[in-house]
Design an enzyme around this catalytic site. Structure first.
Site, short mmCIF file in Angstrom:
data_model
loop_
_atom_site.label_atom_id
_atom_site.label_comp_id
_atom_site.label_asym_id
_atom_site.label_seq_id
_atom_site.Cartn_x
_atom_site.Cartn_y
_atom_site.Cartn_z
CG HIS A 155 -5.22 -6.11 -0.41
ND1 HIS A 155 -6.47 -6.15 0.15
CD2 HIS A 155 -5.27 -6.90 -1.52
CE1 HIS A 155 -7.26 -6.90 -0.59
NE2 HIS A 155 -6.55 -7.37 -1.61
CE1 TYR A 215 -9.22 -2.91 -0.70
CE2 TYR A 215 -8.41 -1.07 -2.01
CZ TYR A 215 -8.17 -2.15 -1.18
OH TYR A 215 -6.89 -2.46 -0.83
CE LYS A 274 -3.87 -2.23 2.37
NZ LYS A 274 -4.76 -2.17 3.55
CD GLU A 332 -8.46 -9.09 -4.00
OE1 GLU A 332 -9.28 -8.67 -3.16
OE2 GLU A 332 -7.37 -9.60 -3.68
CG ASN A 380 -3.46 -2.80 6.91
OD1 ASN A 380 -3.27 -2.55 5.74
ND2 ASN A 380 -4.54 -3.43 7.33
#
Length: 143
Positions: A117, A51, A11, A128, A114
């Site tokens: 992913h 998303y 990310k 994805e 975080n």
């Protein structure tokens, strides 16, 4: 054990802090192979599309804004039970709850930022992966 492919994103917070190489190395050191990888800068529209499954959730706007706030590294990884193994290497979503030595425990700044992913199922890994990669961009391990 089953040879699988999974999808991974480093990310914007991980890329911003120059952790992409360290994170990809961890996956490789644990036995996952990179079959496709590239750095991209998602548009808001791409983030919202990726998303979309979370569009009704209260964190959707914040998540999609964050995901287009800077470059990300998207990858397809392959290995034995890759989906669950990749998630184990990443650690729990909340870095405070992640096991010692996991990526999120070592690098994540918060639940929202975080660092990584990963797909949660084989079905989602395929969906994805195809969102960012064509079949010709993924190197088959047999070749």
């Amino acid at each position: 054990m089953a040879l699988e492919q999974t999808f991974s994103i480093i990310k914007p917070d991980g890329v911003r802090r120059n952790l992409a190489g360290k994170i990809l190395s961890r996956f490789e050191e644990k036995g996952l192979r990179i079959v496709a990888t590239k750095m991209i800068h998602m548009s808001k529209r791409e983030a919202e599309g990726f998303y979309a499954v979370h569009s009704e959730r209260p964190f959707f706007a914040e998540l999609t804004e964050f995901m287009c706030s800077g470059p990300v590294v998207v990858s397809v990884l392959e290995g034995e039970n890759a989906v669950s193994f990749h998630r184990e290497i990443m650690g729990a979503t909340n870095p405070a709850e992640a096991a010692e030595g996991t990526i999120r425990r070592d690098f994540a700044e918060s639940i929202g930022e975080n660092t990584v992913h990963g797909s949660d199922s084989l079905e989602n890994a395929a969906i994805e992966s195809s969102y960012f990669f064509s079949q010709t961009e993924c190197v088959n391990s047999a070749t």
